[in-house]
Design a protein around this motif. Structure first.
Motif, PDB file in Angstrom:
ATOM      1  N   GLU A 128       0.844  -1.203   0.000  1.00  0.00           N
ATOM      2  CA  GLU A 128       0.000   0.000   0.000  1.00  0.00           C
ATOM      3  C   GLU A 128       0.876   1.247   0.000  1.00  0.00           C
ATOM      4  OE1 GLU A 128      -4.059  -1.285   2.390  1.00  0.00           O
ATOM      5  OE2 GLU A 128      -2.373  -0.432   3.513  1.00  0.00           O
ATOM      6  N   ASP A 130       0.764   5.397   1.137  1.00  0.00           N
ATOM      7  CA  ASP A 130       0.062   6.369   1.984  1.00  0.00           C
ATOM      8  C   ASP A 130      -0.205   7.647   1.186  1.00  0.00           C
ATOM      9  OD1 ASP A 130       0.191   4.688   4.242  1.00  0.00           O
ATOM     10  OD2 ASP A 130       2.260   5.357   4.635  1.00  0.00           O
ATOM     11  N   THR A 131      -1.447   8.105   1.210  1.00  0.00           N
ATOM     12  CA  THR A 131      -1.806   9.331   0.491  1.00  0.00           C
ATOM     13  C   THR A 131      -2.320  10.374   1.478  1.00  0.00           C
ATOM     14  OG1 THR A 131      -4.123   8.723   0.093  1.00  0.00           O
ATOM     15  CG2 THR A 131      -2.486   7.942  -1.491  1.00  0.00           C
ATOM     16  N   THR A 132      -1.966  11.624   1.220  1.00  0.00           N
ATOM     17  CA  THR A 132      -2.469  12.757   2.002  1.00  0.00           C
ATOM     18  C   THR A 132      -3.053  13.769   1.024  1.00  0.00           C
ATOM     19  OG1 THR A 132      -0.759  12.445   3.692  1.00  0.00           O
ATOM     20  CG2 THR A 132      -1.907  14.570   3.646  1.00  0.00           C
ATOM     21  N   GLN A 151     -19.913   9.855   1.681  1.00  0.00           N
ATOM     22  CA  GLN A 151     -18.609   9.866   1.017  1.00  0.00           C
ATOM     23  C   GLN A 151     -18.164  11.298   0.770  1.00  0.00           C
ATOM     24  OE1 GLN A 151     -18.474   7.831  -2.750  1.00  0.00           O
ATOM     25  NE2 GLN A 151     -16.284   8.176  -3.047  1.00  0.00           N
ATOM     26  N   TRP A 168     -10.756   3.750  -4.912  1.00  0.00           N
ATOM     27  CA  TRP A 168     -10.724   3.721  -3.452  1.00  0.00           C
ATOM     28  C   TRP A 168     -12.078   3.377  -2.838  1.00  0.00           C
ATOM     29  CZ3 TRP A 168     -13.245   7.233  -0.133  1.00  0.00           C
ATOM     30  CH2 TRP A 168     -12.876   7.155   1.217  1.00  0.00           C
ATOM     31  N   SER A 169     -13.175   3.837  -3.418  1.00  0.00           N
ATOM     32  CA  SER A 169     -14.503   3.659  -2.829  1.00  0.00           C
ATOM     33  C   SER A 169     -15.117   2.293  -3.100  1.00  0.00           C
ATOM     34  CB  SER A 169     -15.458   4.736  -3.353  1.00  0.00           C
ATOM     35  OG  SER A 169     -15.602   4.626  -4.766  1.00  0.00           O
ATOM     36  N   ARG A 172     -15.747   0.094  -0.004  1.00  0.00           N
ATOM     37  CA  ARG A 172     -16.258   0.832   1.142  1.00  0.00           C
ATOM     38  C   ARG A 172     -17.754   1.093   0.972  1.00  0.00           C
ATOM     39  NH1 ARG A 172     -11.018   2.197   0.505  1.00  0.00           N
ATOM     40  NH2 ARG A 172      -9.776   2.568   2.379  1.00  0.00           N
ATOM     41  N   TYR A 191      -7.275  14.572   4.289  1.00  0.00           N
ATOM     42  CA  TYR A 191      -7.685  13.173   4.319  1.00  0.00           C
ATOM     43  C   TYR A 191      -6.443  12.299   4.134  1.00  0.00           C
ATOM     44  CZ  TYR A 191     -12.383  15.051   3.649  1.00  0.00           C
ATOM     45  OH  TYR A 191     -13.557  15.744   3.794  1.00  0.00           O
ATOM     46  N   ASN A 192      -6.282  11.345   5.029  1.00  0.00           N
ATOM     47  CA  ASN A 192      -5.170  10.398   4.961  1.00  0.00           C
ATOM     48  C   ASN A 192      -5.734   9.010   4.662  1.00  0.00           C
ATOM     49  OD1 ASN A 192      -3.089  12.325   5.785  1.00  0.00           O
ATOM     50  ND2 ASN A 192      -3.999  12.213   7.803  1.00  0.00           N
ATOM     51  N   GLU A 193      -5.392   8.487   3.480  1.00  0.00           N
ATOM     52  CA  GLU A 193      -5.898   7.187   3.051  1.00  0.00           C
ATOM     53  C   GLU A 193      -4.752   6.378   2.444  1.00  0.00           C
ATOM     54  OE1 GLU A 193      -8.774   6.195   3.821  1.00  0.00           O
ATOM     55  OE2 GLU A 193      -9.751   8.093   4.376  1.00  0.00           O
ATOM     56  N   THR A 194      -5.053   5.141   2.057  1.00  0.00           N
ATOM     57  CA  THR A 194      -4.055   4.285   1.415  1.00  0.00           C
ATOM     58  C   THR A 194      -4.601   3.761   0.097  1.00  0.00           C
ATOM     59  OG1 THR A 194      -4.859   2.313   2.585  1.00  0.00           O
ATOM     60  CG2 THR A 194      -3.067   3.576   3.612  1.00  0.00           C
TER      61      THR A 194
END
Length: 228
Positions: A128, A130-132, A151, A168-169, A172, A191-194
């Motif tokens: 993975e 890491d995205t910011t 969302q 990404w969605s 989820r 937003y911090n996601e992977t």
């Protein structure tokens, strides 16, 4: 002296009689006396009246609602659309000086950035990334973003041909409820996601793009290339 006294006595009855014979004068005098103490109607054009009525309205529920709306900036979902202020200003000056190239006259209402970590990676070592994703409000007003579901963002990964290899969605679940996000002046949301690397291939470039749902122009992207 006695003669003067007698003359004064003779004149007094005549003056009283003259006053009784002139009731119109009495009426005018009475009206003038009453007018001196009468309460005059408010001049609605006076600054005092206008300011007082404006203050009363500002304290009312409708006035407070209008004040709140005036402090919230609702920007077009596409910042460079026909309704965007920067577009209209640029078009005006471009039409006026068609031979002169005019760039953007002011800073964009928002700034979007996307950071990917680590910058260098191999598919075998990293499952993975890491995205910011950051949206910054550059104005002096509150920025309001409206949503139809729970969302808020979307992150899509595309290969060099533009094919979507990850959304990404997809894995989820989101509730079908409306929501609002308010960004204060000069502040931001983050937003911090992977995102997975399972479908990436070594030495091939991939574009990762993050968007605010419903606001297609509020987006940012980065190109990553896994090490061989």
């Amino acid at each position: 002296m006695k003669r003067r006294y007698l003359a004064l006595i003779a004149i007094l009855p005549l003056a009283a009689q003259a006053q009784e014979l002139n009731p119109a004068a009495d009426k005018v005098a009475a009206e003038q006396a009453a007018a001196a103490f009468a309460v005059r109607p408010i001049d609605e054009s006076s600054p005092f009246f206008v300011q007082r009525e404006r203050a009363k309205f500002d304290l009312s529920q409708a006035g407070q609602a209008r004040t709140a709306d005036a402090n919230v900036a609702v920007y077009p979902k596409v910042k460079n659309s026909e309704n965007a202020a920067s577009t209209m200003v640029t078009r005006f000056f471009t039409d006026m000086f068609s031979s002169i190239h005019i760039g953007r006259l002011r800073q964009e209402p928002t700034t979007e950035t996307l950071t990917i970590e680590p910058k260098s990676f191999s598919v075998g070592d990293r499952r993975e990334l890491d995205t910011t994703y950051v949206v910054r409000n550059n104005t002096n007003k509150l920025l309001r973003l409206d949503f139809t579901t729970s969302q808020r963002i979307e992150i899509i990964t595309r290969d060099a041909s533009g094919n979507v290899i990850d959304k990404w969605s997809d894995d989820r679940a989101f509730k079908p409820q409306e929501g609002i996000i308010i960004i204060n002046p000069k502040e931001r949301i983050q937003y911090n996601e992977t995102v997975p690397t399972r479908d990436m291939k070594p030495a091939e470039p991939y574009t990762i793009q993050a968007d605010v749902v419903g606001y297609p122009d509020y987006s940012a992207n980065k190109v990553v290339t896994p090490s061989p």
